[in-house]
Design a protein around this motif. Structure first.
Motif, PDB file in Angstrom:
ATOM      1  N   MET A   1      22.650  11.207  -8.677  1.00 44.71           N
ATOM      2  CA  MET A   1      21.670  10.193  -8.373  1.00 44.71           C
ATOM      3  C   MET A   1      22.271   8.826  -8.701  1.00 44.71           C
ATOM      4  N   LYS A   2      22.119   7.904  -7.771  1.00 44.81           N
ATOM      5  CA  LYS A   2      22.603   6.547  -7.962  1.00 44.81           C
ATOM      6  C   LYS A   2      21.477   5.706  -8.550  1.00 44.81           C
ATOM      7  N   ILE A   3      21.776   5.044  -9.662  1.00 47.03           N
ATOM      8  CA  ILE A   3      20.788   4.197 -10.328  1.00 47.03           C
ATOM      9  C   ILE A   3      21.298   2.765 -10.296  1.00 47.03           C
ATOM     10  N   ASP A   4      20.432   1.846  -9.864  1.00 45.09           N
ATOM     11  CA  ASP A   4      20.773   0.434  -9.780  1.00 45.09           C
ATOM     12  C   ASP A   4      19.831  -0.377 -10.649  1.00 45.09           C
ATOM     13  N   LYS A   5      20.161  -1.655 -10.802  1.00 45.65           N
ATOM     14  CA  LYS A   5      19.352  -2.570 -11.599  1.00 45.65           C
ATOM     15  C   LYS A   5      19.072  -3.814 -10.770  1.00 45.65           C
ATOM     16  N   CYS A   6      17.871  -4.374 -10.922  1.00 49.29           N
ATOM     17  CA  CYS A   6      17.532  -5.623 -10.237  1.00 49.29           C
ATOM     18  C   CYS A   6      16.465  -6.355 -11.027  1.00 49.29           C
ATOM     19  N   LYS A   7      16.274  -7.621 -10.681  1.00 46.75           N
ATOM     20  CA  LYS A   7      15.169  -8.412 -11.226  1.00 46.75           C
ATOM     21  C   LYS A   7      14.253  -8.741 -10.064  1.00 46.75           C
ATOM     22  N   LYS A   8      12.956  -8.623 -10.308  1.00 47.66           N
ATOM     23  CA  LYS A   8      11.971  -8.970  -9.278  1.00 47.66           C
ATOM     24  C   LYS A   8      10.875  -9.795  -9.931  1.00 47.66           C
ATOM     25  N   ALA A   9      10.706 -11.007  -9.415  1.00 46.00           N
ATOM     26  CA  ALA A   9       9.654 -11.884  -9.916  1.00 46.00           C
ATOM     27  C   ALA A   9       8.288 -11.270  -9.616  1.00 46.00           C
ATOM     28  N   SER A  10       7.282 -11.810 -10.264  1.00 42.06           N
ATOM     29  CA  SER A  10       5.907 -11.368 -10.028  1.00 42.06           C
ATOM     30  C   SER A  10       5.620 -11.348  -8.531  1.00 42.06           C
ATOM     31  N   PHE A  11       4.867 -10.328  -8.082  1.00 39.86           N
ATOM     32  CA  PHE A  11       4.558 -10.221  -6.659  1.00 39.86           C
ATOM     33  C   PHE A  11       3.157  -9.645  -6.470  1.00 39.86           C
ATOM     34  N   VAL A  12       2.629  -9.837  -5.273  1.00 38.48           N
ATOM     35  CA  VAL A  12       1.268  -9.416  -4.930  1.00 38.48           C
ATOM     36  C   VAL A  12       1.308  -8.172  -4.051  1.00 38.48           C
ATOM     37  N   VAL A  13       0.452  -7.211  -4.384  1.00 41.49           N
ATOM     38  CA  VAL A  13       0.246  -6.036  -3.540  1.00 41.49           C
ATOM     39  C   VAL A  13      -1.236  -5.968  -3.229  1.00 41.49           C
ATOM     40  N   ILE A  14      -1.552  -5.824  -1.955  1.00 41.49           N
ATOM     41  CA  ILE A  14      -2.939  -5.593  -1.537  1.00 41.49           C
ATOM     42  C   ILE A  14      -2.983  -4.190  -0.960  1.00 41.49           C
ATOM     43  N   GLY A  15      -3.911  -3.389  -1.498  1.00 37.90           N
ATOM     44  CA  GLY A  15      -3.958  -2.000  -1.068  1.00 37.90           C
ATOM     45  C   GLY A  15      -5.268  -1.321  -1.414  1.00 37.90           C
ATOM     46  N   LYS A  16      -5.221  -0.012  -1.339  1.00 40.33           N
ATOM     47  CA  LYS A  16      -6.365   0.839  -1.666  1.00 40.33           C
ATOM     48  C   LYS A  16      -6.139   1.406  -3.059  1.00 40.33           C
ATOM     49  N   GLU A  17      -7.102   1.157  -3.945  1.00 40.84           N
ATOM     50  CA  GLU A  17      -6.958   1.542  -5.343  1.00 40.84           C
ATOM     51  C   GLU A  17      -7.685   2.840  -5.651  1.00 40.84           C
ATOM     52  N   GLY A  18      -7.029   3.640  -6.478  1.00 37.98           N
ATOM     53  CA  GLY A  18      -7.640   4.864  -6.958  1.00 37.98           C
ATOM     54  C   GLY A  18      -7.140   5.180  -8.346  1.00 37.98           C
ATOM     55  N   TRP A  94     -10.486  -3.661   0.021  1.00 43.31           N
ATOM     56  CA  TRP A  94      -9.094  -3.670  -0.433  1.00 43.31           C
ATOM     57  C   TRP A  94      -9.044  -4.320  -1.809  1.00 43.31           C
ATOM     58  N   THR A  95      -7.958  -4.077  -2.538  1.00 38.86           N
ATOM     59  CA  THR A  95      -7.800  -4.616  -3.891  1.00 38.86           C
ATOM     60  C   THR A  95      -6.468  -5.346  -3.983  1.00 38.86           C
ATOM     61  N   LYS A  96      -6.486  -6.478  -4.686  1.00 35.06           N
ATOM     62  CA  LYS A  96      -5.267  -7.273  -4.891  1.00 35.06           C
ATOM     63  C   LYS A  96      -4.806  -7.129  -6.331  1.00 35.06           C
ATOM     64  N   TRP A  97      -3.537  -6.787  -6.498  1.00 35.10           N
ATOM     65  CA  TRP A  97      -2.910  -6.773  -7.810  1.00 35.10           C
ATOM     66  C   TRP A  97      -1.770  -7.781  -7.814  1.00 35.10           C
ATOM     67  N   VAL A  98      -1.614  -8.476  -8.928  1.00 35.89           N
ATOM     68  CA  VAL A  98      -0.458  -9.341  -9.143  1.00 35.89           C
ATOM     69  C   VAL A  98       0.421  -8.631 -10.174  1.00 35.89           C
ATOM     70  N   VAL A  99       1.500  -8.044  -9.696  1.00 38.51           N
ATOM     71  CA  VAL A  99       2.403  -7.276 -10.544  1.00 38.51           C
ATOM     72  C   VAL A  99       3.321  -8.260 -11.271  1.00 38.51           C
ATOM     73  N   PRO A 100       3.416  -8.153 -12.605  1.00 42.53           N
ATOM     74  CA  PRO A 100       4.293  -9.068 -13.352  1.00 42.53           C
ATOM     75  C   PRO A 100       5.764  -8.894 -12.972  1.00 42.53           C
ATOM     76  N   GLY A 101       6.536  -9.922 -13.239  1.00 44.69           N
ATOM     77  CA  GLY A 101       7.974  -9.852 -12.984  1.00 44.69           C
ATOM     78  C   GLY A 101       8.674  -9.036 -14.056  1.00 44.69           C
ATOM     79  N   TYR A 102       9.640  -8.236 -13.624  1.00 48.87           N
ATOM     80  CA  TYR A 102      10.398  -7.383 -14.537  1.00 48.87           C
ATOM     81  C   TYR A 102      11.848  -7.289 -14.084  1.00 48.87           C
ATOM     82  N   GLU A 103      12.683  -6.860 -15.013  1.00 47.72           N
ATOM     83  CA  GLU A 103      13.990  -6.321 -14.674  1.00 47.72           C
ATOM     84  C   GLU A 103      13.756  -4.823 -14.538  1.00 47.72           C
TER      85      GLU A 103
END
Length: 153
Positions: A1-18, A94-103
């Motif tokens: 399995m290939k494992i990589d690393k990245c940084k992603k700033a906070s982002f928005v997801v709109i979807g169906k929550e359960g 629909w539901t909006k989430w603001v996912v925090p930024g992470y490495e």
């Protein structure tokens, strides 16, 4: 399995929550609902420089909505949706989430053992999970990945 690393700033997801409280198969039901009503949010989707949808996310959070890992890795919230522009508002149903930024450490989801294999990799390499794991599907390639947050930005 290939494992990589990245940084992603906070982002928005709109979807169906359960929730895992919704019973077995709830994630597939959320995706079925999201996919069958995608036209309602398609115009909100973030696009890359070529006009392609940036990403499809199965975002996860603990029940407090603090984006901590699922309790015992088996109890929490799931949002089946699309990455959207930051100022997008979720339509009715629909539901909006603001996912925090992470490495993140991330790996292609090749089989059902990907989660446990990456959790083992984290432990073997002195890394800790600092947030909830997310599923990501690349619209251009169709490949599926799991993103494991290891450091909050």
């Amino acid at each position: 399995m290939k494992i990589d690393k990245c940084k992603k700033a906070s982002f928005v997801v709109i979807g169906k929550e359960g929730s895992t409280s919704d019973g077995e198969g709830f994630i597939q039901k959320l995706w079925d609902d999201a996919n069958s009503h995608f036209g309602e949010v398609q115009h909100l989707a973030k696009k890359d420089e070529n006009g392609n949808i940036a990403g499809i996310w199965g975002a996860m959070s603990d029940f407090s909505r603090s984006f901590h890992p699922w309790e015992d890795f088996c109890k929490g919230l799931y949002l089946a949706g699309v990455e959207c522009n930051d100022d997008a508002e979720a339509p009715n149903g629909w539901t909006k989430w603001v996912v925090p930024g992470y490495e993140y450490i991330y790996a292609e989801r090749e089989n059902e053992d990907t989660f446990s294999e990456v959790i083992k990799y984290l432990g073997d390499n002195g890394l800790q999970l600092t947030g909830a794991v997310h599923d990501f599907s690349c619209p251009q390639t169709g490949k599926r990945y799991m993103f494991f947050p290891i450091k909050k930005l």
